[in-house]
Motif scaffolding. Structure first.
Motif, PDB file in Angstrom:
ATOM      1  N   UNK A  70       0.822  -1.210   0.000  1.00 15.33           N
ATOM      2  CA  UNK A  70       0.000   0.000   0.000  1.00 15.33           C
ATOM      3  C   UNK A  70       0.857   1.260   0.000  1.00 15.33           C
ATOM      4  N   UNK A  71       1.922   1.261   0.809  1.00 18.72           N
ATOM      5  CA  UNK A  71       2.696   2.490   0.986  1.00 18.72           C
ATOM      6  C   UNK A  71       3.810   2.631  -0.048  1.00 18.72           C
ATOM      7  N   UNK A  72       4.314   1.518  -0.521  1.00 17.76           N
ATOM      8  CA  UNK A  72       5.416   1.554  -1.494  1.00 17.76           C
ATOM      9  C   UNK A  72       5.180   0.478  -2.541  1.00 17.76           C
ATOM     10  N   UNK A  73       4.132   0.654  -3.366  1.00 23.56           N
ATOM     11  CA  UNK A  73       3.711  -0.432  -4.272  1.00 23.56           C
ATOM     12  C   UNK A  73       4.789  -0.832  -5.276  1.00 23.56           C
ATOM     13  N   UNK A  74       5.664   0.104  -5.647  1.00 20.61           N
ATOM     14  CA  UNK A  74       6.687  -0.231  -6.644  1.00 20.61           C
ATOM     15  C   UNK A  74       7.986  -0.724  -6.019  1.00 20.61           C
TER      16      UNK A  74
ATOM     17  N   UNK B 287      -3.017   8.505   3.635  1.00 21.60           N
ATOM     18  CA  UNK B 287      -1.990   7.512   3.969  1.00 21.60           C
ATOM     19  C   UNK B 287      -2.514   6.555   5.042  1.00 21.60           C
ATOM     20  N   UNK B 288      -3.238   7.090   6.018  1.00 23.98           N
ATOM     21  CA  UNK B 288      -3.853   6.205   7.014  1.00 23.98           C
ATOM     22  C   UNK B 288      -4.825   5.231   6.338  1.00 23.98           C
ATOM     23  N   UNK B 289      -5.572   5.751   5.370  1.00 27.72           N
ATOM     24  CA  UNK B 289      -6.531   4.891   4.666  1.00 27.72           C
ATOM     25  C   UNK B 289      -5.799   3.790   3.890  1.00 27.72           C
ATOM     26  N   UNK B 290      -4.619   4.103   3.389  1.00 28.57           N
ATOM     27  CA  UNK B 290      -3.836   3.077   2.681  1.00 28.57           C
ATOM     28  C   UNK B 290      -3.392   1.987   3.649  1.00 28.57           C
ATOM     29  N   UNK B 291      -2.972   2.395   4.841  1.00 31.31           N
ATOM     30  CA  UNK B 291      -2.579   1.392   5.840  1.00 31.31           C
ATOM     31  C   UNK B 291      -3.782   0.510   6.171  1.00 31.31           C
TER      32      UNK B 291
ATOM     33  N   UNK C  34      -7.491  -4.340   5.517  1.00 26.02           N
ATOM     34  CA  UNK C  34      -8.923  -4.534   5.276  1.00 26.02           C
ATOM     35  C   UNK C  34      -9.313  -3.905   3.939  1.00 26.02           C
ATOM     36  N   UNK C  35      -8.936  -4.580   2.827  1.00 28.23           N
ATOM     37  CA  UNK C  35      -9.142  -3.964   1.507  1.00 28.23           C
ATOM     38  C   UNK C  35     -10.615  -3.648   1.218  1.00 28.23           C
ATOM     39  N   UNK C  36     -11.539  -4.372   1.852  1.00 22.76           N
ATOM     40  CA  UNK C  36     -12.954  -4.153   1.530  1.00 22.76           C
ATOM     41  C   UNK C  36     -13.656  -3.276   2.564  1.00 22.76           C
TER      42      UNK C  36
ATOM     43  N   UNK D  70     -13.659   6.665  12.716  1.00 22.97           N
ATOM     44  CA  UNK D  70     -12.325   7.273  12.630  1.00 22.97           C
ATOM     45  C   UNK D  70     -12.177   8.210  11.424  1.00 22.97           C
ATOM     46  N   UNK D  71     -12.476   7.697  10.233  1.00 21.43           N
ATOM     47  CA  UNK D  71     -12.259   8.494   9.028  1.00 21.43           C
ATOM     48  C   UNK D  71     -13.544   9.196   8.596  1.00 21.43           C
TER      49      UNK D  71
END
Lengths: 392, 484
Positions: free
Chosen positions: A376-380, B437-441, B446-448, B456-457
């Motif tokens: 997610x943070x560093x996909x490449x 970035x928090x959402x990416x973590x 939990x991709x879905x 929280x968001x």
């Protein structure tokens, strides 16, 4: 430190330059502070450019009343401590290699710490905010300038110890502690078994040492605080040691400082040494020592051990004519420590001969989640590809 | 239809009676400690084991059904607010103590064990569990993990995240994963550190390994009376400047004192403008030296009276008064909002003055209880819901107060969490990039987005769209961040 032959080195001096450097430099990146822990982890698969934090070395803010400092990642830890000392404060961390210029950002990325971790924890506990540049140029902050704060995800802890594999940390906000008024150290001659017993007994006593290290044939107990409190605690330590049949020697001033310098730096090792770090529950201390003796003996290498006894952290320094023997000793020690419920990682040494971490011996149940977070943070996979656990 | 199917599968996977679908039963779970928000869940399950939690989450994951974990439901930010189309996983049946390792000062418990039970189980060994939220008698360790709970003593000892070393969690795909370890420095990313305080948005904790501390040799507590909170604040600054790290520093203003006294008769001086509770703990001689210094500093700062707890009974009484502060407000006002914000401690005087001004403008009273050592404010906004428009004004004031906290460089929450309550305030504290970035973590776990969605968001549904011309972020104006 590895040579940077043919590798571009960029030295951003502010957040914008750092963002641009990360975003606009193609290929695999390696983030570097003073370079004192570049050996940690597995050697990256490739490095096209090094981003050096030397230009991000400002003490951005020190609020003495709030006991908080905002520090550029490239600021050497020793310089930060000098800047804080006039206010009677310090960042309560004493990792090795500070004299070699170790930076706040580097110590953070490695989550390294020293003897006084017993009282204060690591930067995972002391950092309260962080700014990070991700590989795609996204700049994000987590935490903030106040110690008590539960808003949003704690990316401070995620990034601390990530060895630069998630992004470039440009700034760290830390909580500070008052410098102790007095310090006194007791050295109690002890073999590993007695040192373990003593450390556990002290951990269960009313004494609150700031460090308890086992090394050089003894247990070293550091007491800090008000003079009256320190003296009373020293008497309690001496009494407890006496109960277990041990005497003790008191050190203060320059002798004490010199002793802790030695004890601390023992965990970094010297060039040419193979350095491996074991973590186990504190009551396995003697067994971890016995395991090292057996592993070193079988491989025919010389081994020295330094332990943060009450924390269950042990650093072995191995030397031999043939580095293959050191690798064999580490592998053997790893298996033995694993049987004790602990782990061993290789910190410095023949990386080409032995893994940083052996997934066969130390399976990580969360590896899938770790890979997902990295993706997610560093996909490449641009940030130090392959340096982290499981090839992350 | 999908829910009927899910219910049947859960009935097979869990014990009889562990799946609730009767509307009357479901309604008892419609809110947590933040009672202003109520949602009846589609189903409630009461698993008794990790495998039953995993079976529940897996069944939800297969069908794309959201799930929300709940402990004792004492949270004050709506973090355990159910999802109307989702499953509420109530962990109160998982309350076994699994292991106590006295030598290494570790304990493994199930998530439904209460905070206070942990300490009770090891008190005989001279050990205790440090974080002590006010609700510790009933709140569960699982809920503490979700909220990263603090308490009065976190100034010196830190929060849940400093004391939970390992977790077994059910990830949102139903897999069972270990995060952290009982030993220090487990290899890999500190996902334990991310999970703690993520308010149930990353999965469900099913086992919690905590570290225990040695009960301190000495504890000393005093209550100092001051003319005003600002004066008491000076005393706090003096204590900190003297290099003393108290175990706890709590402050009550006059309204809070009045409420506490009505409710508990704990002996706070009703004529004081502010009461400062200072507690020191540690080795006897150390505490003795610093306690003298604290008394002197309080006197120098203008304390009109200092009461020193003579024994454990008196100390307990002082703390009972302090910990009853929220509940006691009912004595002064029919309704009130409990707010939770953090400011840099040095800005206390200024923030209190602004807060009083803002309350005056709304014609409302605000009582204040603070964890004064770390700048964590708990303003209690008093109102009467039976008067037209007063509840709305009170809510606006409560929101304005946390936004003021952010403006001076603080946080929208020090310990109650974001939950449902403050999700819409998150953009005040964090930029879009921070939140992205928090959402990416989160997506890594939990991709879905099935684990406790809507918490929280900020979401458009919850907070409305925010279109319109560019306005500088409050943090830019405060000089905290620069926009690149």
């Amino acid at each position: 430190m590895r040579a940077d032959v043919g590798v571009r080195v960029l030295r951003p001096t502010d957040l914008r330059e750092a963002r641009d450097a990360v975003r606009d430099t193609p290929g695999a990146l390696l983030f570097r502070g003073a370079g004192t822990k570049q050996d940690w982890g597995t050697a990256p698969e490739s490095t096209d450019a090094v981003i050096d934090t030397a230009g991000l070395d400002q003490l951005v803010d020190h609020s003495a009343g709030d006991m908080v400092a905002i520090v550029g990642a490239g600021m050497p830890l020793s310089r930060l401590q000098e800047a804080l000392a006039p206010a009677g404060q310090w960042l309560a961390i004493d990792p090795p290699l500070a004299a070699d210029g170790a930076t706040v950002g580097g110590v953070f990325a490695a989550n390294d710490a020293g003897p006084r971790r017993l009282r204060y924890g690591t930067l995972r506990d002391l950092a309260i905010g962080v700014t990070v540049v991700l590989a795609d140029g996204e700049v994000a902050r987590s935490g903030g300038r106040v110690v008590k704060n539960v808003a949003g995800f704690d990316l401070v802890r995620l990034l601390c110890g990530s060895l630069g594999t998630l992004g470039l940390v440009t700034e760290v906000i830390v909580r500070l502690h008052p410098l102790p008024e007095t310090s006194l150290t007791l050295r109690i001659p002890a073999d590993p078994a007695l040192a373990t017993d003593l450390a556990l007994a002290l951990a269960h006593s009313v004494v609150e040492p700031s460090a308890m290290d086992a090394a050089e044939g003894g247990l070293w107990v550091r007491l800090e605080g008000r003079a009256a409190g320190v003296n009373a605690q020293a008497d309690a330590v001496a009494a407890l040691a006496g109960d277990l049949g041990a005497g003790c020697q008191r050190l203060d001033g320059d002798d004490e400082a010199a002793a802790w310098r030695r004890l601390r730096e023992a965990h970094a090792g010297q060039p040419g040494e193979t350095v491996a770090r074991a973590a186990a529950l504190p009551d396995r201390g003697a067994a971890v020592t016995v395991a090292l003796d057996a592993a070193a003996g079988a491989a025919g290498v010389r081994a020295e051990l330094a332990s943060h006894a009450a924390l269950g952290l042990h650093t072995a320094r191995l030397t031999a004519e043939n580095p293959v023997a050191c690798a064999a000793a580490v592998a053997d020690w790893r298996r033995r420590v694993s049987a004790l419920g602990g782990t061993v990682v290789l910190r410095r040494g023949p990386h080409d001969l032995d893994a940083w971490l052996d997934p066969e011996v130390t399976p990580l149940s969360a590896l899938t989640l770790m890979r997902a977070v990295k993706a997610q943070l560093d996909p490449d996979r641009r940030c130090a590809p392959g340096r982290f656990v499981g090839g992350i | 239809m999908a829910l009927d199917d899910l219910r049947r599968e859960l009935c097979r996977a869990l014990d009889t009676g562990a799946v609730l679908s009767d509307p009357a039963q479901l309604a008892t779970y419609e809110c947590d400690g933040l009672t202003g928000y109520r949602v009846v869940p589609a189903l409630v399950v009461l698993p008794a084991s990790t495998s039953q939690v995993a079976a529940t989450v897996l069944a939800c994951a297969r069908r794309g059904v959201p799930f929300v974990a709940r402990g004792a439901g004492t949270g004050l930010s709506g973090g355990a607010l159910p999802h109307a189309e989702g499953v509420l996983i109530v962990l109160s049946r998982m309350r076994r103590i699994l292991d106590i390792d006295v030598a290494n000062q570790r304990m493994v418990v199930e998530p439904g064990v209460t905070n206070a039970e942990i300490t009770r189980a090891v008190a005989a060994y001279g050990l205790y569990y440090a974080p002590d939220p006010s609700s510790q008698i009933v709140c569960t360790i699982g809920g503490n993990v979700a909220e990263n709970s603090g308490g009065a003593h976190c100034l010196k000892y830190g929060f849940t995240t400093n004391h939970v070393v390992a977790l077994e969690v059910v990830a949102p795909d139903g897999s069972v994963v270990d995060l952290g370890a009982p030993t220090l420095d487990p290899p890999g990313y500190d996902l334990r550190g991310v999970f703690v305080g993520a308010e149930g948005t990353l999965g469900v904790a099913t086992k919690v390994t905590v570290r225990l501390l040695r009960t301190p040799e000495a504890v000393r507590t005093l209550v100092a009376d001051f003319a005003s909170p600002a004066q008491a604040g000076d005393a706090v600054s003096g204590v900190i400047a003297a290099g003393i790290v108290p175990a706890a520093v709590e402050m009550l203003d006059a309204l809070a004192i009045a409420a506490c006294e009505e409710a508990t008769g704990a002996g706070y001086s009703r004529d004081a403008g502010a009461a400062l509770v200072v507690e020191l703990d540690g080795p006897q001689a150390e505490v003795a030296a610093e306690f003298d210094a604290v008394e002197r500093i309080c006197r120098d700062a203008g304390a009109s009276h200092i009461r020193v707890a003579a024994d454990d009974t008196e100390r307990a009484l002082i703390w009972r008064g302090r910990k009853a502060a929220f509940a006691a407000m009912g004595r002064l006002s029919p309704d009130y909002f409990v707010q939770d914000g953090v400011i840099p401690r040095m800005r206390l005087g200024e923030v209190l003055a602004r807060m009083a001004e803002m309350a005056g403008e709304q014609g409302l009273r605000v009582a204040n209880v603070f964890h004064a050592g770390d700048g964590n404010l708990h303003p209690l906004v008093l109102y009467d819901a039976s008067r037209s428009g007063e509840a709305e004004r009170a809510e606006r004031l409560a929101t304005a107060i946390v936004e003021l906290c952010v403006e001076v460089g603080g946080s929208i929450t020090g310990e109650h969490g974001v939950g449902t309550d403050k999700a819409c305030s998150m953009p005040k504290m964090f930029s879009e990039a921070d939140l992205a970035v928090m959402a990416r973590v989160r997506a890594g776990f939990d991709p879905h987005g099935l684990a406790n969605p809507g918490k929280v968001f900020p979401t458009p549904r919850l907070c409305g769209e925010r279109p319109g011309p560019y306005k500088p972020h409050p943090l830019e104006l405060a000089g905290v961040v620069e926009r690149l």
